[in-house]
Design a protein around this motif. Structure first.
Motif, PDB file in Angstrom:
ATOM      1  N   TYR A   1      42.114  -8.842 -54.228  1.00 37.06           N
ATOM      2  CA  TYR A   1      40.601  -8.768 -54.251  1.00 37.06           C
ATOM      3  C   TYR A   1      40.814  -7.343 -54.945  1.00 37.06           C
ATOM      4  CZ  TYR A   1      35.339  -7.785 -53.555  1.00 37.06           C
ATOM      5  OH  TYR A   1      34.213  -7.761 -54.192  1.00 37.06           O
ATOM      6  N   VAL A   2      39.880  -7.343 -56.330  1.00 37.67           N
ATOM      7  CA  VAL A   2      39.402  -6.564 -56.781  1.00 37.67           C
ATOM      8  C   VAL A   2      39.479  -4.992 -57.104  1.00 37.67           C
ATOM      9  CG1 VAL A   2      37.436  -6.155 -57.304  1.00 37.67           C
ATOM     10  CG2 VAL A   2      38.737  -5.184 -59.128  1.00 37.67           C
TER      11      VAL A   2
ATOM     12  N   LEU B   1      34.004  -9.820 -65.131  1.00 36.41           N
ATOM     13  CA  LEU B   1      33.747  -7.454 -65.838  1.00 36.41           C
ATOM     14  C   LEU B   1      34.771  -6.977 -64.713  1.00 36.41           C
ATOM     15  CD1 LEU B   1      32.582  -6.460 -67.603  1.00 36.41           C
ATOM     16  CD2 LEU B   1      30.977  -5.929 -65.741  1.00 36.41           C
ATOM     17  N   SER B   2      34.943  -7.389 -63.851  1.00 32.99           N
ATOM     18  CA  SER B   2      35.826  -6.261 -62.827  1.00 32.99           C
ATOM     19  C   SER B   2      36.868  -6.289 -63.110  1.00 32.99           C
ATOM     20  CB  SER B   2      35.077  -6.316 -60.807  1.00 32.99           C
ATOM     21  OG  SER B   2      35.590  -7.507 -60.661  1.00 32.99           O
ATOM     22  N   ILE B   3      37.597  -7.544 -62.761  1.00 34.06           N
ATOM     23  CA  ILE B   3      38.958  -8.077 -62.960  1.00 34.06           C
ATOM     24  C   ILE B   3      39.284  -6.707 -64.707  1.00 34.06           C
ATOM     25  CG2 ILE B   3      40.811  -9.524 -63.891  1.00 34.06           C
ATOM     26  CD1 ILE B   3      39.168 -11.052 -61.908  1.00 34.06           C
ATOM     27  N   ILE B   4      38.394  -7.002 -65.480  1.00 33.25           N
ATOM     28  CA  ILE B   4      39.083  -6.485 -67.151  1.00 33.25           C
ATOM     29  C   ILE B   4      38.660  -5.701 -67.389  1.00 33.25           C
ATOM     30  CG2 ILE B   4      37.563  -7.253 -69.050  1.00 33.25           C
ATOM     31  CD1 ILE B   4      36.689  -9.730 -69.618  1.00 33.25           C
ATOM     32  N   HIS B   5      36.929  -4.490 -66.603  1.00 34.37           N
ATOM     33  CA  HIS B   5      37.392  -3.364 -66.929  1.00 34.37           C
ATOM     34  C   HIS B   5      38.254  -2.429 -65.820  1.00 34.37           C
ATOM     35  CE1 HIS B   5      35.023  -0.863 -63.396  1.00 34.37           C
ATOM     36  NE2 HIS B   5      34.617  -2.216 -62.707  1.00 34.37           N
ATOM     37  N   PHE B   6      38.641  -3.313 -64.343  1.00 30.27           N
ATOM     38  CA  PHE B   6      40.098  -2.479 -63.884  1.00 30.27           C
ATOM     39  C   PHE B   6      41.220  -2.579 -65.174  1.00 30.27           C
ATOM     40  CE2 PHE B   6      42.923  -0.917 -60.813  1.00 30.27           C
ATOM     41  CZ  PHE B   6      44.331  -2.196 -61.284  1.00 30.27           C
ATOM     42  N   TRP B   7      41.776  -3.607 -66.022  1.00 30.70           N
ATOM     43  CA  TRP B   7      42.499  -3.166 -66.692  1.00 30.70           C
ATOM     44  C   TRP B   7      42.265  -2.424 -67.499  1.00 30.70           C
ATOM     45  CZ3 TRP B   7      46.837  -4.377 -64.067  1.00 30.70           C
ATOM     46  CH2 TRP B   7      47.107  -5.420 -63.459  1.00 30.70           C
ATOM     47  N   ALA B   8      41.630  -2.490 -67.652  1.00 28.62           N
ATOM     48  CA  ALA B   8      41.009  -1.807 -69.488  1.00 28.62           C
ATOM     49  C   ALA B   8      41.054  -0.375 -68.980  1.00 28.62           C
ATOM     50  CB  ALA B   8      39.732  -1.641 -70.265  1.00 28.62           C
TER      51      ALA B   8
ATOM     52  N   ASP C   1      40.588 -18.829 -59.104  1.00 25.78           N
ATOM     53  CA  ASP C   1      39.373 -18.817 -59.332  1.00 25.78           C
ATOM     54  C   ASP C   1      38.723 -17.636 -59.142  1.00 25.78           C
ATOM     55  OD1 ASP C   1      36.804 -19.542 -57.545  1.00 25.78           O
ATOM     56  OD2 ASP C   1      37.880 -19.389 -56.006  1.00 25.78           O
ATOM     57  N   GLU C   2      37.517 -17.737 -59.669  1.00 27.18           N
ATOM     58  CA  GLU C   2      35.790 -16.502 -59.975  1.00 27.18           C
ATOM     59  C   GLU C   2      35.035 -16.415 -58.936  1.00 27.18           C
ATOM     60  OE1 GLU C   2      35.875 -15.486 -63.959  1.00 27.18           O
ATOM     61  OE2 GLU C   2      38.142 -14.850 -63.915  1.00 27.18           O
ATOM     62  N   TYR C   3      35.314 -17.539 -58.025  1.00 29.63           N
ATOM     63  CA  TYR C   3      33.982 -17.690 -57.545  1.00 29.63           C
ATOM     64  C   TYR C   3      33.578 -17.372 -56.069  1.00 29.63           C
ATOM     65  CZ  TYR C   3      32.180 -19.701 -61.861  1.00 29.63           C
ATOM     66  OH  TYR C   3      31.809 -20.038 -63.067  1.00 29.63           O
ATOM     67  N   SER C   4      35.144 -17.465 -55.934  1.00 29.95           N
ATOM     68  CA  SER C   4      35.157 -17.695 -54.265  1.00 29.95           C
ATOM     69  C   SER C   4      35.293 -15.839 -53.534  1.00 29.95           C
ATOM     70  CB  SER C   4      36.446 -18.824 -53.341  1.00 29.95           C
ATOM     71  OG  SER C   4      37.024 -19.211 -54.200  1.00 29.95           O
TER      72      SER C   4
END
Lengths: 711, 63
Positions: free
Chosen positions: A157-158, A238-245, B33-36
């Motif tokens: 998880y992020v 968005l959370s993934i993108i902004h984390f890496w950025a 999977d970005e939904y679960s």
């Protein structure tokens, strides 16, 4: 696959939670004390340990490492287990981590009060404690990565990505910035000097903000805010993108602490550009957090936890817009060294860090004790008190910052500086008073929380080990590993490049410092090493924390050159281990202090600043007049400096004390002429020698390598 | 200013570590999977017999 029964460890979370509250109150008390001292310097009661210069680092270390540190561990230990669907890798390591960290904090408080400091902000702790921090951080890492390895949830998880990035980067920052040569058990000199030291320090300092005060808390936000609102994150993508950025951009922003200083121009511009770019990923986090509450704003109305999180995330957004703005050179020209910086810091500290901590604790305690919060009303009152406290803290300091910056830069029609420095100080005292009221309200709010949670705990029963069930990942896990290996094996060039990088790092770390040390050739030929007496004096300056109020960096502005003298050149600082450029001008800049006042002025000023400067808020330093210079340390200090590349002559350590006494006798003689009797080895003599040396080298005639003749 | 080399090496090595981690995570399907994931965290993993242990008598090892 059959589900397994296991248990989450809540005991460790509870302990870290208690520690968070305890050190939070202590850190805030220290902050309040420091704030009051700015208009009531007498509250240091003529003691060394309680002067602002010592109390300020106690406050910053307590808040950052003790309060926020324990808050991070509380949140990580709770959320990581649940996100991995696994108990922590090792209970034993959990407890070593906990007790080790608390011991480090106690050691930090004691040593900082006693004046054992490296003289570098947010890295003041001396080398034995630095080593302890490294060890405990490694233990935390083993525990964290071990838990990841045995996780029952394949997806990371992020929030956990944020924790990973935190761990890796903090480890690196701490190690690189803490490179120091020990002189004795609790004294060391920074490996770096002058401009180099400044750059490493603020590469570290800004990344401490990034990877200790921001990324782990963003991780906590991504877990606790959705949980508290019972809504999924607005945009996982968005959370993934902004984390890496975020983690790629943050590291380069450090130079924005050094704009218009002697740091080379291109480095300054780099810091500015990356700081501006940082707005995007930072606001990604803020927007994601706030939008998660779409359709749940009625919950915010009811729930104190969500109220705290909303204000926290908003303050995060404000601070991460303000910071980049202050990184623009034209804005920075006004803001740097002023109280605006302090206001900015505390929007982030009180608003983002503090309120995230409070929200998390209000969420966790009822959960872990299987009950409801004792008083929602009290928590809501805490929320309002804290929010008002933040406003009453920050707004006066914005006013103070703009006011002093304006006054510093005001010229009369005849082209003279309109205001004496002292006038700019006395003018903003009412702002300092207001700010301490704001901080006081904030502290009262925190105490309300402690009471509320105490009553909650009393009516609940603690769930030490929370039962859970989940199916393990078995075959998939090793398939993943094989896949990765197959992938990299298919790309021999990539593998080669990565291996080269790894090897190069190791080699470079061994080689480069040697080059650095040899390359410390003065670029200004008249700049010479400090004399032994001046070196002792400089160490007193560092010990007393003078840099917390006084800068030593004249910027190339008309008003600064008019007020202080020639602007500071990089070459002047080549022997400064550590650099002492400072970040704040509560008092005037001292870079060109040498020769401005007679020795007797300094003597009286240290005895009681108000003798020479009526209305001054500087604390008194009377013990300097009685304490004696520790001449037994001179030889080892000279040898340490030689090892760091300062060109004292071979064997000079053996005769250094002779020169020390000679120079001291001259100063004592001079003071006698002004009716001041002092033993020549009093600490004040050393300090005077150092202060009188400041900034004089560029005007000096080429000298011999022995002690400089004093006026 | 030559210390910039240390800082560059340190920063770039961390950056490449992160780059490697990013590539790993994409390649191993972390983001398929970005939904679960955002929904999954909202559920507790309470066991089917919902009794929470209050004492410290729990199995030493979690299996």
């Amino acid at each position: 696959m059959q589900a397994e029964r296991f248990y989450y460890d809540n005991k460790i979370v509870k302990s870290f939670g208690y520690a968070t509250m305890f050190w939070g109150v202590i850190g805030m008390l220290a902050g309040l004390y420091a704030a009051i001292q700015l208009y009531a310097p007498g509250t240091s009661m003529n003691m060394a340990a309680t002067t602002f210069g010592r109390v300020r680092p106690v406050h910053t270390n307590a808040i950052i490492f003790a309060f926020v540190g324990n808050c991070i561990f509380t949140g990580v230990y709770y959320s990581l287990q649940r996100l991995c669907k696994a108990r922590m890798f090792s209970d034993k390591l959990s407890w070593i981590h906990f007790w080790g960290w608390q011991l480090i904090i106690v050691a930090a408080a004691l040593t900082l009060f006693l004046g054992y400091t490296s003289g570098k902000e947010y890295a003041e702790l001396e080398w034995p404690i630095d080593i302890a921090i490294t060890l405990i951080w490694v233990i935390f890492g083993i525990n964290m990565f071990g838990t990841l390895v045995k996780r029952r949830e394949k997806h990371i998880y992020v929030a956990v990505w944020f924790y990973i990035a935190t761990w890796v980067t903090v480890a690196l920052l701490h190690i690189v910035n803490s490179f120091a040569l020990p002189v004795s058990f609790m004294k060391s000199y920074s490996w770096y000097a002058g401009v180099q030291d400044a750059l490493v320090q603020w590469w570290y300092g800004h990344n401490a903000v990034a990877f200790f005060l921001t990324t782990p808390i963003l991780g906590l936000m991504y877990y606790f805010l959705p949980k508290a609102a019972n809504r999924p994150v607005y945009s996982y993508r968005l959370s993934i993108i902004h984390f890496w950025a975020l983690i790629f951009i943050y590291i380069w922003a450090g130079p924005h602490h050094l704009l218009y200083t002697s740091l080379p121009d291109w480095a300054q511009s780099l810091g500015t550009v990356f700081s501006i770019m940082l707005i995007a990923p930072s606001w990604g986090g803020m927007l994601n957090g706030l939008f998660t509450l779409r359709g749940a704003w009625d919950k915010v109305r009811e729930d104190p936890v969500l109220k705290f999180f909303v204000v926290a995330v908003t303050c995060y957004g404000m601070a991460t817009f303000e910071g980049p703005m202050m990184s623009l050179k034209n804005v920075n020209a006004i803001a740097h060294f002023s109280d605006w910086v302090i206001a900015h810091v505390h929007i982030g500290g009180l608003g983002w860090n503090g309120f995230m901590a409070f929200g998390m604790l209000y969420y966790l305690v009822p959960k872990m004790w299987g009950t409801s919060l004792y008083s929602k009303k009290l928590a809501t009152n805490h929320f309002w008190l804290g929010t008002i406290g933040i406003v009453i803290y920050a707004v006066p300091l914005y006013w103070a910052g703009f006011t002093q910056a304006q006054m510093w830069k005001t010229f009369t029609e005849e082209g003279q500086l309109k205001f004496q420095f002292l006038e700019t100080v006395t003018h903003i005292i009412p702002m300092y008073v207001s700010r301490s009221i704001g901080g006081g309200l904030y502290l009262v709010g925190a105490l309300m929380m402690v009471y509320n949670l105490y009553k909650t705990i009393a009516k609940g029963s603690f769930i030490a080990n929370e039962a859970a069930e989940a199916a393990p990942i078995v075959k998939e896990h090793s398939a993943v590993r094989e896949y990765w290996h197959r992938w990299i094996e298919k790309k021999p060039m990539t593998m080669l490049v990565f291996s080269l990088i790894v090897v190069a790092i190791g080699g470079a770390i061994e080689i480069i410092p040697t080059f650095l040390v040899k390359s410390n050739v003065p670029t200004i030929s008249s700049v010479k090493p400090y004399t032994p007496l001046e070196l002792q004096g400089r160490d007193i300056y560092v010990r007393e924390g003078c840099y917390t109020c006084h800068s030593q960096m004249v910027r190339p502005f008309r008003d600064e050159v008019a007020r202080y003298g020639e602007y500071s050149k990089a070459g002047e600082f080549v022997y400064d281990h550590p650099f002492q450029w400072g970040s704040k001008r509560t008092g005037p800049d001292l870079a060109r202090l040498g020769g401005k006042y007679p020795h007797s002025w300094h003597y009286n000023h240290m005895l009681d600043p108000r003798i020479m400067s009526p209305g001054s808020i500087m604390p008194a330093y009377p013990w300097l007049l009685d304490a004696r210079i520790d001449t037994t340390s001179t030889a080892s200090k000279i040898r340490a400096m030689q090892k760091l590349g300062v060109p004292y002559p071979e064997g000079y350590d053996q005769v250094a004390n002779r020169d020390l006494m000679e120079q001291a006798a001259q100063i004592a003689e001079n003071l006698k002429g002004d009716k001041i009797e002092t033993p020549k080895d009093a600490e004040i003599v050393a300090l005077i020698a150092y202060l009188q040396r400041l900034g004089t080298d560029i005007k000096a005639q080429p000298k011999e390598e022995t002690a400089q003749a004093q006026q | 200013m030559s210390v910039i080399i240390i800082l560059l090496i340190a920063s770039i090595s961390v950056a490449s570590l992160f780059l490697g981690a990013y590539i790993w995570s994409v390649k191993t399907g972390q983001y398929e999977d970005e939904y679960s994931p955002p929904l999954r965290i909202l559920f507790d993993d309470k066991p089917t017999e919902s009794v929470n242990e209050i004492s410290h008598q729990y199995p030493k090892q979690d299996n």
